[in-house]
Enzyme design. Sequence first.
Site, PDB file in Angstrom:
ATOM      1  CG  HIS A 142      15.018  15.639  81.852  1.00 32.94           C
ATOM      2  ND1 HIS A 142      14.408  14.555  82.433  1.00 32.94           N
ATOM      3  CD2 HIS A 142      16.335  15.336  81.788  1.00 32.94           C
ATOM      4  CE1 HIS A 142      15.311  13.630  82.709  1.00 32.94           C
ATOM      5  NE2 HIS A 142      16.486  14.068  82.320  1.00 32.94           N
ATOM      6  CE  LYS A 144      15.492  12.227  78.464  1.00 38.03           C
ATOM      7  NZ  LYS A 144      15.417  12.640  79.862  1.00 38.03           N
ATOM      8  CG  ASP A 149       4.047  11.831  58.434  1.00 41.23           C
ATOM      9  OD1 ASP A 149       4.613  12.939  58.285  1.00 41.23           O
ATOM     10  OD2 ASP A 149       4.333  10.822  57.773  1.00 41.23           O
ATOM     11  CG  HIS A 317      18.569   7.227  82.050  1.00 41.35           C
ATOM     12  ND1 HIS A 317      17.665   7.816  81.184  1.00 41.35           N
ATOM     13  CD2 HIS A 317      19.287   8.245  82.596  1.00 41.35           C
ATOM     14  CE1 HIS A 317      17.846   9.126  81.189  1.00 41.35           C
ATOM     15  NE2 HIS A 317      18.809   9.409  82.035  1.00 41.35           N
ATOM     16  CE  LYS A 319      14.572   9.486  83.171  1.00 42.98           C
ATOM     17  NZ  LYS A 319      15.701   9.267  84.002  1.00 42.98           N
ATOM     18  CG  ASP A 324      -3.658  -0.921  92.602  1.00 39.79           C
ATOM     19  OD1 ASP A 324      -2.840  -1.494  93.342  1.00 39.79           O
ATOM     20  OD2 ASP A 324      -4.342   0.045  92.961  1.00 39.79           O
TER      21      ASP A 324
END
Length: 503
Positions: A142, A144, A149, A317, A319, A324
Amino acid sequence: MNLLTNQPGPSVLPYRAALDDLRMERAFSRIADSDLRLGNAITLLRDSKENYPAWIEAIRAAERVVHFENFIIADDETGRRFAEVLMERAQAGVKVRVLYDWLGSSFRALPPFWRRLREAGVEARVFNPPRITDPFWIRRNHRKLITVDGRIGFVSGLCVSDSWTGGKESEPWRDTGISLEGPVVADLDAAFAESWVLAGMKPIPKSELPDADGIAPVGTMAARLISGEPGMLRTYRVDQFIAATAQRNLWLTDAYFVATTSYVQALGEAARDGVDVRLLVPGSSDVPALQPVVRAGYRSLIEAGIRVYEWNGSMLHAKTAVVDGRWARVGSTNLNIASWATNWELDVVVEDSGFAEAMEAMYLEDLANATEIVPGWQSRRRQAKRMRSRRDRRFKRGGVRRIAAGALALSSSIGKAMGSRSLTATEAGSIAIIGFVLLALAALITVFPVLIISPIVIGLVWFGLALLIRAFRLKRRVRLRRRKLQLRRRLHKKKETEATPGG
């Protein structure tokens, strides 16, 4: 030391603060199983309009190697746009490796799409396709991730699909990503290299992977990579640790929130201790069956003092977490057991006050387009009574700071009725949907019992065959090792015989 108050003197306080920070860092490193990298430059990227152009610009500037890993790469306008850029770089002599997940991408991009990439010189590999020898194919990649380079990298919640850019009849999905430069990029490449091997490919040559110690600092930000793997629960441990140590605020955004009881309890304990805990989730999901389940859990959150908001726009979508004004997390891990325990995920924790400030500002902008779920008047009265009793106990303990924080959280959570929606109405609708679904399933199973028996039989057969095949392969390996050992012994004995005079 002040002997009258039994408190440390002023000269001791800086030392104690530094010692506490060191202990916190060591604890964080152990829990995350990751080193803190200093000297990075990290940029916050909002939605596809900021992420996609930055990705494409970096890929177009590639001179040696591009690593591209994503759960969904679709054969649509967005996917073909990225495919063209990747193929152009491969044809220019750049080593381009693309890793896509079977479940996420195979039905969105058919074999001709991948064949075209491979014919152009792109090394495209599918991750964890169904195999009779692996019943655990439900574990997904899952992540991404993009690196170019060994110089720049990207981590986000965005996949490669038109869903994130929107169209004539749909709004773009709301999502968050970051670009990274500096020593932490070496960790990104190392994570990709591990996934590449797991996908059945030969290990990437070390010469193509950067060394963190060999990358010069390019900024002042500290960051660590959290590589989620099945069964390791690294991100879960980090999320629990952050909830336990938050002092002022803990603001969360999640796309598919179905948290464990222990994590909800950790959030509740933080809220009861005066921490401003907020959770932003989608108002409408691309997985409609999940929405009633998420909403059914609102009551336990709200009654614990956690403020819950639903996004009013298209699919949310992202996450993310910000804590603090010091820590922030961006990546692919959702707050549910699938992400924490069964998937390969990737997140970056940034320890920088400036970056956290930017995350907080973005969060408040999102809340301006969200609806708060508030309890009914009876629930508010019970909540206020519980919070008063807790504040009284804190006052007896002398926790002045926590009293103020608790009062602020209480006034914020139950004092705002504008732009809110009743928990009771939301909960009633969700429970009704779940009830109807359960009754429908019961009716189907009664009429067609084969519906529940068949998956069990298929699963048992699959597991049984997989175990037998694995046992056969292990025995074959043992036989091959024995043969090799016997052959070596014969060769060794033959050499000894030839070396013996008169032999």
